[in-house]
Design an enzyme around this catalytic site. Structure first.
Site, PDB file in Angstrom:
ATOM      1  CB  CYS A  93      -0.885  -0.005   1.240  1.00 20.52           C
ATOM      2  SG  CYS A  93      -2.004   1.403   1.368  1.00 20.52           S
ATOM      3  CD  GLU A 135      -6.522   1.488  -4.548  1.00 16.62           C
ATOM      4  OE1 GLU A 135      -6.785   2.497  -3.869  1.00 16.62           O
ATOM      5  OE2 GLU A 135      -5.432   0.888  -4.454  1.00 16.62           O
ATOM      6  CG  HIS A 138      -7.598   2.761   0.420  1.00 17.56           C
ATOM      7  ND1 HIS A 138      -7.036   3.166   1.601  1.00 17.56           N
ATOM      8  CD2 HIS A 138      -6.621   2.107  -0.251  1.00 17.56           C
ATOM      9  CE1 HIS A 138      -5.785   2.788   1.658  1.00 17.56           C
ATOM     10  NE2 HIS A 138      -5.494   2.133   0.542  1.00 17.56           N
TER      11      HIS A 138
END
Length: 170
Positions: A93, A135, A138
């Site tokens: 990451c 993603e 996130h």
């Protein structure tokens, strides 16, 4: 790049009101592509890479997913179906740049992104499913460390030997 421990990484991203906020959403996607390009100038991503708006300090539900051979920029993406079949691969990451971790993820995802021109459903498999799921996590305040199996611990990036190699799938 926003690093671990910053509040924006633990906050759910704000969905865009489309098409009303289309110009703002387009600007965020442009900023993500620019940030992605800056990172790619310093590091090779053999597996591809992704970047979510919170990682560059923007509270918006946008991400760019860049497999080695293509680009995508979904807005307001959400997972609508995930296969029960999973595999476990090392992930890194940009907000945890110094470690790699083994993370289980579904081998197939159906995501519903909102594009500037309307809604669509996309089916992704293998590496693309992993990139997109990562993603999207996130945007919903989940870090990849949240998905690690109990007892699995990060390894220093210098001990990770998969750098530059694509994930392998059965």
């Amino acid at each position: 790049m926003v690093q671990r421990g910053k509040p924006i990484l633990a906050t759910m991203a704000r969905p865009f009101d489309l098409p009303a906020e289309g110009a703002e959403a387009s600007d965020v996607i442009d900023r993500l592509f620019a940030a992605r390009q800056r990172v790619r100038e310093h590091h090779v991503f053999g597996k591809g890479m992704g970047l979510a708006a919170p990682q560059i300090g923007i509270d918006g539900a946008a991400a760019v997913i860049a497999p080695p051979d293509a680009d995508a920029g979904p807005l307001n993406p959400r997972v609508i179906n995930a296969s029960p079949e999973t595999d476990e691969q090392y992930e890194g990451c940009l907000s945890f740049f110094d470690v790699r971790d083994l993370v289980p993820r579904p081998l197939r995802l159906e995501i519903a992104p909102t594009r500037l021109d309307g809604q669509s459903v996309v089916v992704l498999n293998a590496a693309l499913a992993r990139l997109a799921g990562y993603e999207i996590d996130h945007l919903y305040r989940h870090l990849y460390t949240d998905r690690m199996r109990e007892g699995v611990h990060p390894i220093p990036v210098e001990d990770h030997r998969g750098t530059g190699h694509a994930w392998s799938y059965r």
